[in-house]
Design a protein around this motif. Structure first.
Motif, PDB file in Angstrom:
ATOM      1  N   TYR A   1       0.877  -1.185   0.093  1.00 41.92           N
ATOM      2  CA  TYR A   1       0.043   0.020  -0.221  1.00 41.92           C
ATOM      3  C   TYR A   1       0.838   1.138   0.070  1.00 41.92           C
ATOM      4  O   TYR A   1       1.930   1.226   0.405  1.00 41.92           O
TER       5      TYR A   1
ATOM      6  N   GLY B   1      -0.839   4.658   0.961  1.00 41.03           N
ATOM      7  CA  GLY B   1      -1.478   5.578   1.644  1.00 41.03           C
ATOM      8  C   GLY B   1      -2.742   5.187   2.253  1.00 41.03           C
ATOM      9  O   GLY B   1      -3.211   4.034   2.253  1.00 41.03           O
ATOM     10  N   GLY B   2      -3.596   6.357   2.243  1.00 42.38           N
ATOM     11  CA  GLY B   2      -5.078   6.340   3.022  1.00 42.38           C
ATOM     12  C   GLY B   2      -5.804   5.108   2.233  1.00 42.38           C
ATOM     13  O   GLY B   2      -6.795   4.430   2.753  1.00 42.38           O
TER      14      GLY B   2
ATOM     15  N   VAL C   1      -5.043   1.750   3.391  1.00 38.53           N
ATOM     16  CA  VAL C   1      -5.651   1.658   4.737  1.00 38.53           C
ATOM     17  C   VAL C   1      -7.042   1.421   4.680  1.00 38.53           C
ATOM     18  O   VAL C   1      -7.404   0.576   5.356  1.00 38.53           O
TER      19      VAL C   1
ATOM     20  N   TRP D   1      -7.500   1.084  15.305  1.00 33.90           N
ATOM     21  CA  TRP D   1      -7.116   2.312  15.673  1.00 33.90           C
ATOM     22  C   TRP D   1      -7.226   2.756  17.017  1.00 33.90           C
ATOM     23  O   TRP D   1      -6.567   4.102  17.304  1.00 33.90           O
TER      24      TRP D   1
ATOM     25  N   ARG E   1       0.854  12.041   6.638  1.00 36.01           N
ATOM     26  CA  ARG E   1       0.140  11.379   5.666  1.00 36.01           C
ATOM     27  C   ARG E   1       0.843  11.467   4.205  1.00 36.01           C
ATOM     28  O   ARG E   1       2.050  11.736   4.365  1.00 36.01           O
TER      29      ARG E   1
ATOM     30  N   LYS F   1      -2.307  18.440  -0.265  1.00 37.35           N
ATOM     31  CA  LYS F   1      -2.524  18.245   1.308  1.00 37.35           C
ATOM     32  C   LYS F   1      -1.585  19.391   1.964  1.00 37.35           C
ATOM     33  O   LYS F   1      -1.649  19.476   3.280  1.00 37.35           O
TER      34      LYS F   1
ATOM     35  N   TYR G   1       7.118   6.648   6.821  1.00 38.37           N
ATOM     36  CA  TYR G   1       5.660   6.692   7.767  1.00 38.37           C
ATOM     37  C   TYR G   1       4.985   5.312   7.362  1.00 38.37           C
ATOM     38  O   TYR G   1       4.836   5.094   5.909  1.00 38.37           O
ATOM     39  N   ASP G   2       4.310   4.667   8.032  1.00 41.34           N
ATOM     40  CA  ASP G   2       3.625   3.616   8.096  1.00 41.34           C
ATOM     41  C   ASP G   2       2.328   3.530   8.770  1.00 41.34           C
ATOM     42  O   ASP G   2       2.184   4.467   9.768  1.00 41.34           O
ATOM     43  N   THR G   3       1.527   2.441   8.993  1.00 39.43           N
ATOM     44  CA  THR G   3       0.335   2.419   9.744  1.00 39.43           C
ATOM     45  C   THR G   3       1.073   2.207  11.211  1.00 39.43           C
ATOM     46  O   THR G   3       0.244   2.471  12.506  1.00 39.43           O
TER      47      THR G   3
ATOM     48  N   ALA H   1       1.515   5.488  12.367  1.00 46.04           N
ATOM     49  CA  ALA H   1       0.133   6.207  12.153  1.00 46.04           C
ATOM     50  C   ALA H   1      -0.554   5.983  13.515  1.00 46.04           C
ATOM     51  O   ALA H   1      -1.239   6.794  13.949  1.00 46.04           O
TER      52      ALA H   1
ATOM     53  N   GLY I   1     -10.318  11.850   3.522  1.00 47.03           N
ATOM     54  CA  GLY I   1      -9.203  11.839   4.795  1.00 47.03           C
ATOM     55  C   GLY I   1      -9.661  10.832   5.715  1.00 47.03           C
ATOM     56  O   GLY I   1     -10.874  10.644   5.778  1.00 47.03           O
ATOM     57  N   THR I   2      -8.855  10.262   6.275  1.00 43.89           N
ATOM     58  CA  THR I   2      -9.284   9.215   7.442  1.00 43.89           C
ATOM     59  C   THR I   2      -8.264   9.325   8.535  1.00 43.89           C
ATOM     60  O   THR I   2      -8.464   8.876   9.584  1.00 43.89           O
ATOM     61  N   SER I   3      -7.096   9.812   8.432  1.00 45.89           N
ATOM     62  CA  SER I   3      -6.217  10.247   9.903  1.00 45.89           C
ATOM     63  C   SER I   3      -6.912  10.704  10.759  1.00 45.89           C
ATOM     64  O   SER I   3      -6.742  10.394  11.782  1.00 45.89           O
TER      65      SER I   3
ATOM     66  N   LYS J   1      -8.906   8.399  13.037  1.00 46.59           N
ATOM     67  CA  LYS J   1      -8.116   7.655  13.844  1.00 46.59           C
ATOM     68  C   LYS J   1      -7.922   8.315  15.176  1.00 46.59           C
ATOM     69  O   LYS J   1      -7.936   8.035  16.254  1.00 46.59           O
TER      70      LYS J   1
HETATM   71  C1  LIG Z   1      -4.671   6.558   7.764  1.00 47.68           C
HETATM   72  C2  LIG Z   1      -3.352   6.704   7.063  1.00 47.68           C
HETATM   73  C3  LIG Z   1      -3.344   7.861   5.906  1.00 47.68           C
HETATM   74  C4  LIG Z   1      -4.294   8.459   5.577  1.00 47.68           C
HETATM   75  O1  LIG Z   1      -4.143   9.674   5.844  1.00 47.68           O
HETATM   76  P1  LIG Z   1      -5.152  10.911   5.259  1.00 47.68           P
HETATM   77  O2  LIG Z   1      -4.840  12.163   6.152  1.00 47.68           O
HETATM   78  O3  LIG Z   1      -6.321  10.569   5.312  1.00 47.68           O
HETATM   79  O4  LIG Z   1      -4.306  11.471   4.207  1.00 47.68           O
HETATM   80  C5  LIG Z   1      -2.063   7.538   5.387  1.00 47.68           C
HETATM   81  N1  LIG Z   1      -0.952   6.744   5.856  1.00 47.68           N
HETATM   82  C6  LIG Z   1      -1.106   5.700   6.603  1.00 47.68           C
HETATM   83  C7  LIG Z   1      -0.007   4.955   6.799  1.00 47.68           C
HETATM   84  C8  LIG Z   1      -2.435   5.948   7.624  1.00 47.68           C
HETATM   85  O5  LIG Z   1      -2.440   5.076   8.272  1.00 47.68           O
END
Ligand SMILES: *Cc1c(COP(=O)(O)O)cnc(C)c1O
Length: 674
Positions: free
Chosen positions: A107, A109-110, A113, A379, A452, A458, A525-527, A530, A552-554, A557
Motif C-alpha cells: 500500500y 497511503g489512505g 489503509v 485504531w 500522511r 495536502k 511513515y507507515d501504519t 500512524a 481523509g481518514t487519519s 483515527k
Molecule cells: C490513515 C493513513 C493515511 C491516511 O491519511 P490522510 O490524512 O487521510 O491522508 C495515510 N497513511 C497511513 C500510513 C495511514 O495509516
C-alpha cells in the motif's frame, strides 16, 4: 484439520507451512473460521462480494498478529529508522528502535489503509467477502532523507514466503495477451474479525514466477511505480481481468463486484466478454464502484492504441463501447468505464459527492455519498479501549457496535471520567515520548502532528510556511512539539520539493530554541507510526486545500482517541463541522472545484497560526502540572471527538455499502454507454 484444509486450500509446498497450520490453528489463530468463510464463498446460492483494490494496508504490528514457528527472513523486519529534527546533533547519533514486522508492503497511503479496514469490518460483520489485490514484490518504496536532497527513494526487498500468515497457492491463472500468455500465481492472506470468529480472505496476484519472462515477471514489482504506459495497462489488467479469473479458478461464486477506485475496471470487461448482449444490464447491476479522486487528472486515461497492443478485438470493442473518454475519443478512461458499467457508484464523503456530481453531471442519478471510516479495533489505543470498557455500563458494547461510542456524551459531567480520560491520553503520549526518547520530548508540552502522503494539495509544510511565527507563538504561549511524517510518490517532483523545503526550514530553526520548539520528521511513515501518532498527540493537523481531499481518514483515527482536530473544512471534516471537535480554519470551497495550482499558502498559514494560538492557549490553561482543569473546554472537545467517531468508522461504512451500493436494482435498469 489438515485434510479439510487441504481439500479447500491448495497450498504450495504444504509441508513447509505445516508447522504453522496444524491442530486446528492457522499461524496461532483458530482455523475453523477459515473453513467456514471458504465454504460460504464456494456456495452456489450465496451472496458473496468480491472487493478489488490496487492496494491494501494490513499491518500485523497493530492488528491481527500471526505467530510462526519458522524463521522470518530479516528483510521482513523493520529494525530502526532515522529521524530528521531541528536537533541535528541528536539525529546523527541515534535512531528510533522499532523492531517489528513490516506492514505487508502493498500500500501507499489512505486508500490502501481504507481497503484493509474494509476487509476487517466485513469480517467483524460476518459478511461473505473476498478481497482481490496484487502482491507487490518490491513494495512501494523505502524512504530515506538526505539533507539538501530531500527524499531519496530506495527499492525495498521483502520475503513473502516467510511472512507470517501469507500463503502461496498452487493455483496459477493465465491471461492471454497479444505478446503471449501472462501467468499469475495466487497468494492468500486471512483477515480475522476482532473477535476472531470470522475471516475474510484476501487473494493476491503475483507475476513473479518462472513461467513468465523477465519483463513480465517485473509487472508486479512496485505499486504505482512505472514510467511506462504499457506496464500501467498490464497492472490494471492483472487486477481486473486477473482478479475475475482468480475468483473462477478458486470456484467462488460472486454476486457483487466492488471496484475500489477505477484501477480495477477491467473486471467488467472480463465479465462482459462472456455475457450475452441482452444480459449486460444484469451484469452491470452486480457492479459497484467507489470513486476516490476529486482531481480530473487523477483518473486513469490510456490511448486506445496502447490497449490495442495488448488486448483482443472483442475486448477493445467493449472498452470503446463503455469506456471512451468524453473529451478525447482516442482515449479510454477507466473512471468512465467504471461509471458506465457500475449500477452503483459512491463518492467518499458528502462534500466529495457534490464535487463528483459536478465533475460527472451525466451520472448524478447514480452517485451516492458514503463517507469513509476507520476500523475501530485497529485504531483505538489500549488505554482508551480500557477506559471505554471501564465505563461499559454507560457506553455499552462499543466493541461489537462502535456507534455506542456516542454515549460517551453522557459522561461529560463525570469528574472521575474526565480525569481518567486525561490520564489515558497522557499514557499514550508517554508511548510517543518513549519512542523518541533520545530527542527528549516532554509529556506536558503541547504536541501536534501532520502525517500522511506528501502531495501538493495536502500542503505538508503549511505549518512551517512562516516558521518565525511558530517560534514566536512557542515563546509567547508555551512550548510546542511538532511531528511530521510522510512519503512523496517518487515521480512527484512537487512532493519531493516539499520535503526538501521542510528539511531545510527545520534545519534553519536549529537547536537554539529547543526549549521552546522541537520539530521531528520521521522516515518511512507507515501504519505503525500512524497508530502511535494518531493515538498520542494533543492535536491532529489536517490542512488540505478544499475541496481536493475527497475524505481523509487519519483524523478519524485521532478523534477515536480523543485527539483534537485542527483542520481546514474539507472531506469528512465538513460532516463534523457542527460537532465541535477542534478548530476549523482557512479557505472554504465554494460550489466550483477551483484550481489546485493556487495553494493559498500565505492566507491559510496566517489563519493556521491564529487557530493554533487559540488551541495552544486553551491547552496550557487546561494542563495544570499534569492534571486537567476540570472546567476546561479542552476535555469537552476531546469527548466530542470520541462521540463523533461513533459515525466515522468502517463498520458503519460497510453497513452503508450493504444498504446502498451492494443492492440490486428494484426495477429494470438501462446500462449507460455515455
Ligand atoms: C490513515 C493513513 C493515511 C491516511 O491519511 P490522510 O490524512 O487521510 O491522508 C495515510 N497513511 C497511513 C500510513 C495511514 O495509516
Amino acid at each position: 484439520m489438515k485434510d479439510e484444509f487441504d481439500s479447500i486450500i491448495n497450498i504450495e509446498n504444504y509441508e513447509k507451512y505445516s508447522q504453522d497450520i496444524k491442530d486446528g490453528k492457522f499461524f496461532g489463530i483458530e482455523s475453523a473460521p477459515i473453513i467456514e468463510a471458504e465454504k460460504k464463498l464456494l456456495s452456489k446460492d450465496g451472496k458473496s462480494i468480491a472487493y478489488f483494490s490496487m492496494e491494501y494496508g494490513l499491518a500485523p504490528s497493530i492488528y491481527n498478529s500471526f505467530q510462526t514457528n519458522r524463521p522470518i527472513d530479516k528483510s521482513n523486519i523493520l529494525a530502526s529508522n532515522t529521524v530528521f529534527s531541528n536537533m541535528g546533533y541528536i539525529d546523527s547519533f541515534f535512531e528510533i528502535k522499532v523492531n517489528k514486522l513490516l506492514d505487508i508492503p502493498i500500500y501507499s497511503g489512505g486508500l490502501g489503509v481504507l481497503a484493509g479496514d474494509t476487509l476487517k469490518s466485513s469480517a467483524d460483520l460476518g459478511i461473505s467477502l473476498v478481497g482481490i489485490g496484487i502482491l507487490w514484490n518490491k513494495g512501494y518504496f523505502k524512504q530515506s532523507f538526505w539533507f539538501k536532497y530531500g527524499q531519496v527513494p530506495e527499492e525495498m526487498k521483502w520475503d513473502p514466503y516467510t511472512y507470517p500468515g501469507l500463503i502461496p497457492l498452487n493455483d496459477i491463472i493465465k491471461i492471454d495477451i497479444k505478446d503471449g500468455t501472462l501467468f499469475l500465481k495466487l497468494w492468500k492472506y486471512y483477515v480475522y474479525s476482532y473477535d476472531r470468529k470470522n475471516v475474510v480472505p484476501l487473494i493476491l496476484l503475483d507475476a513473479n514466477i518462472p513461467q513468465n519472462d523477465g519483463r513480465k515477471r517485473s509487472l508486479t514489482d512496485q505499486l504505482y511505480r512505472s514510467d511506462e504506459v504499457l506496464i500501467k495497462i498490464y497492472q490494471r489488467i492483472i487486477l481486473g481481468t486477473g482478479g475475475v479469473k482468480a475468483l473462477e479458478e478458486l470456484g467462488y461464486s460472486i454476486d457483487t463486484y466492488h471496484l475500489n477506485e477505477g484501477h480495477a475496471a477491467m473486471a467488467f470487461i472480463q465479465c462482459a466478454k462472456n455475457t450475452p448482449a441482452d444480459e449486460m444490464d444484469i451484469l452491470s447491476s452486480k457492479f459497484a464502484y467507489t470513486c476516490h479522486t476529486p482531481v480530473v487528472a487523477g483518473h486513469d486515461r490510456f490511448l486506445i492504441k496502447d490497449f490495442e497492443n495488448v488486448l483482443s478485438k472483442d475486448e477493445i470493442s467493449l472498452l470503446k463501447k463503455y469506456g471512451l473518454d468524453k473529451s478525447n475519443p482516442n482515449f479510454v478512461n477507466l473512471t468512465t468505464l467504471a461509471l458506465n458499467s457500475s449500477f452503483n457508484v459512491n463518492a467518499v464523503s458528502k462534500k466529495h459527492c457534490e464535487v463528483t456530481k459536478a465533475q460527472f453531471p451525466s451520472y448524478i442519478d447514480k452517485i451516492k455519498a458514503i463517507t469513509n471510516g476507520v476500523h475501530t479495533h485497529t485504531w483505538v489505543s489500549k488505554s482508551l479501549a480500557q477506559l471505554f470498557d471501564n465505563y461499559k455500563e454507560i457506553i455499552g458494547d462499543w466493541r461489537r457496535d462502535p456507534e455506542k461510542l456516542k454515549n460517551i456524551n453522557l459522561l461529560k459531567n463525570n469528574e472521575q471520567f474526565i480525569n481518567d480520560l486525561w490520564q489515558a491520553h497522557q499514557q499514550n503520549k508517554r508511548i510517543l515520548v518513549e519512542l523518541l526518547e533520545k530527542w527528549r520530548l516532554k509529556e506536558d508540552v503541547f504536541t501536534i502532528a501532520w502525517a500522511r502522503r506528501i502531495a501538493g494539495y495536502k500542503r505538508p509544510g503549511l505549518l512551517l510556511y512562516n516558521y518565525e511565527n511558530l517560534i514566536e507563538l512557542a515563546k509567547r504561549i508555551g512550548p510546542i512539539q511538532v511531528i511530521f511524517a510522510g512519503k512523496a510518490h517518487p515521480n512527484d517532483d512537487i512532493g519531493s520539493t516539499y520535503i526538501n523545503e521542510m528539511l531545510d526550514k527545520i534545519d534553519k530553526i536549529g537547536s537554539k530554541e529547543e526549549d521552546y520548539i522541537k520539530i521531528i520528521m520521521l522516515e518511512n511513515y507507515d501504519t505503525y507510526y500512524a497508530k502511535i501518532l494518531t493515538n498520542s498527540v494533543d492535536v491532529w493537523l489536517n490542512n488540505p486545500l478544499p475541496p481536493f481531499e475527497a475524505s481523509g481518514t487519519s483524523g478519524m483515527k485521532a478523534i477515536l482517541n480523543g485527539v483534537i482536530q485542527l483542520s481546514t473544512l474539507d472531506g469528512w471534516v465538513v460532516e463534523a463541522e457542527d460537532k465541535n471537535i477542534g478548530k476549523i480554519f482557512g479557505f472554504r470551497a465554494g460550489s466550483d472545484i477551483g484550481s489546485e495550482a493556487n495553494l493559498r499558502l500565505k492566507e491559510d498559514s496566517d489563519a493556521l497560526y491564529k487557530a493554533l494560538e487559540e488551541l495552544m492557549s486553551l491547552y496550557y490553561q487546561t494542563n495544570q502540572n499534569g492534571k486537567p482543569s476540570l472546567k476546561s473546554k479542552w476535555l469537552d472537545i476531546m469527548i466530542n471527538c470520541i462521540a463523533a467517531s461513533s459515525f466515522f468508522n468502517t463498520q458503519r461504512m460497510v453497513l452503508d455499502y450493504q444498504n446502498f451500493i451492494w443492492q440490486k436494482p428494484t426495477k429494470t435498469y438501462q446500462l449507460n454507454t455515455k
